[in-house]
Design an enzyme around this catalytic site. Structure first.
Site, mmCIF file in Angstrom:
data_model
loop_
_atom_site.group_PDB
_atom_site.id
_atom_site.type_symbol
_atom_site.label_atom_id
_atom_site.label_comp_id
_atom_site.label_asym_id
_atom_site.label_seq_id
_atom_site.Cartn_x
_atom_site.Cartn_y
_atom_site.Cartn_z
ATOM 1 N N SER A 13 0.821 -1.205 0.000
ATOM 2 C CA SER A 13 0.000 0.000 0.000
ATOM 3 C C SER A 13 0.860 1.263 0.000
ATOM 4 O O SER A 13 1.923 1.312 0.630
ATOM 5 C CB SER A 13 -0.904 0.015 1.240
ATOM 6 O OG SER A 13 -1.549 1.266 1.382
ATOM 7 N N LYS A 67 -14.407 -3.379 6.227
ATOM 8 C CA LYS A 67 -15.044 -2.062 6.171
ATOM 9 C C LYS A 67 -16.459 -2.066 6.753
ATOM 10 O O LYS A 67 -16.877 -1.102 7.398
ATOM 11 C CB LYS A 67 -15.064 -1.543 4.730
ATOM 12 C CG LYS A 67 -13.680 -1.172 4.211
ATOM 13 C CD LYS A 67 -13.747 -0.588 2.819
ATOM 14 C CE LYS A 67 -12.351 -0.237 2.323
ATOM 15 N NZ LYS A 67 -12.372 0.404 1.001
ATOM 16 N N GLY A 130 -17.749 -3.420 0.804
ATOM 17 C CA GLY A 130 -17.595 -2.115 1.445
ATOM 18 C C GLY A 130 -17.335 -0.968 0.484
ATOM 19 O O GLY A 130 -18.048 0.033 0.484
ATOM 20 N N TYR A 221 -5.811 -0.252 -6.837
ATOM 21 C CA TYR A 221 -4.700 0.602 -7.281
ATOM 22 C C TYR A 221 -3.337 -0.030 -7.018
ATOM 23 O O TYR A 221 -2.307 0.622 -7.170
ATOM 24 C CB TYR A 221 -4.793 2.002 -6.645
ATOM 25 C CG TYR A 221 -4.429 2.049 -5.183
ATOM 26 C CD1 TYR A 221 -3.132 2.337 -4.783
ATOM 27 C CD2 TYR A 221 -5.376 1.814 -4.200
ATOM 28 C CE1 TYR A 221 -2.776 2.380 -3.450
ATOM 29 C CE2 TYR A 221 -5.041 1.857 -2.870
ATOM 30 C CZ TYR A 221 -3.741 2.144 -2.491
ATOM 31 O OH TYR A 221 -3.399 2.173 -1.162
ATOM 32 N N GLY A 242 -7.893 3.983 -9.750
ATOM 33 C CA GLY A 242 -7.982 3.809 -8.304
ATOM 34 C C GLY A 242 -7.050 4.745 -7.565
ATOM 35 O O GLY A 242 -7.238 5.016 -6.376
#
Length: 288
Positions: A13, A67, A130, A221, A242
């Site tokens: 990430s 989420k 989510g 992404y 994204g």
């Protein structure tokens, strides 16, 4: 300011870079840790949240697969989090857990930053978890004429369609067998499944169905250019990456983590600059 991200398959990430960078730009030194269930055991979201609260974290972002569970932990869910039924941001203050859905606000900001005043039109949305819920409500708010839902679990599609209609947004559902006949009549094609992620490679729909008249959005992404995005570019379709959701939801989350209104304003002022930066760094786009 101690921050972090709780989820699965998140070790690549870019969120730590974004939040630390925002901290530097706004004068709030920030750390951002990754709590990846694929790397360390996480028995439950609640257990992990209690742990980070005890360790003095100001807040965390939450991603797949928690989420929807994040909302249930909140003592103060925002209107957006309640409406969507999912949260990606938890802020810890005064013994309370505040939940917000910045996927909802971030998607709308990313759409406008990329496509300007273009109307969403009739949109096929694949994946009603989510982020799918957040994007579906965002599409409604942006003025989509209809949101067509497809999920491996038809019950989830039906439930979300009902929730959208209850808010006054036109919604319907299809099955995978109806993809080929549905896609040509759509203006937008949206992927909110994990398909295309580095851990789940592939394209969420047959690439030959994507046309130049479409705009597409991929919530994935990592990698920045997914198979879906590459196929859309090859077909001449407009692409909302994204990366736009990553940047704008991240800025909105950081604003919530800030305790000072002036710092929130400073973070907001950095949104467009950061969007340009990450388009260059992640998508290798040189234009503004």
């Amino acid at each position: 300011m101690k921050l972090g991200l709780i989820g699965k398959a998140i070790m690549n990430s870019s969120s730590p870079d974004l939040h630390v960078r925002l901290g530097e730009l706004t004068g709030i030194p920030a750390t951002y840790d990754l709590f990846d269930a694929n790397e360390l055991p996480i028995a439950s979201l609640e257990e992990q949240v209690r742990k980070v609260i005890a360790e003095g974290y100001r807040g965390v972002n939450v991603t797949y697969p928690w989420k929807e569970a994040a909302v249930t932990l909140a003592t103060r869910p925002s209107e957006g989090a309640r409406m969507v039924g999912a949260a990606n941001t938890l802020v810890f203050e005064g013994g309370e857990i505040v939940a917000e859905n910045t996927d909802f606000t971030g998607f709308m900001s990313g759409f406008r930053a990329t496509l300007g005043e273009r109307q969403p039109g009739r949109v096929l949305l694949i994946g009603t978890g989510g982020v799918g819920k957040a994007v579906a409500f965002g599409l409604g708010k942006l003025g989509a004429s209809e949101v067509i839902l497809l999920d491996l679990d038809p019950a989830k599609s039906r439930q979300l369609a009902g929730e959208l209609e209850a808010q006054g947004f036109a919604a319907s559902i299809i099955t995978a067998e109806q993809l080929a006949e549905t896609v040509p009549g759509c203006d937008g094609l949206v992927n909110c499944t994990p398909i295309g992620h580095e851990k789940s490679p592939g394209c969420p729909l047959p690439k030959e169905l994507i046309g130049a008249h479409h705009w597409i959005f991929d919530a994935v992404y990592v990698p920045p250019v997914t198979e879906f995005v590459a196929a859309a570019k090859a077909a001449g379709a407009a692409v909302v990456s994204g990366v736009s959701l990553f940047v704008f939801q991240g800025v909105d989350a950081f604003k919530l983590f800030c305790e000072d209104e002036a710092k929130r304003a400073a973070a907001e002022e950095q949104a467009e600059t950061l969007f340009v930066h990450y388009k260059r760094e992640l998508l290798k786009e040189t234009g503004a």
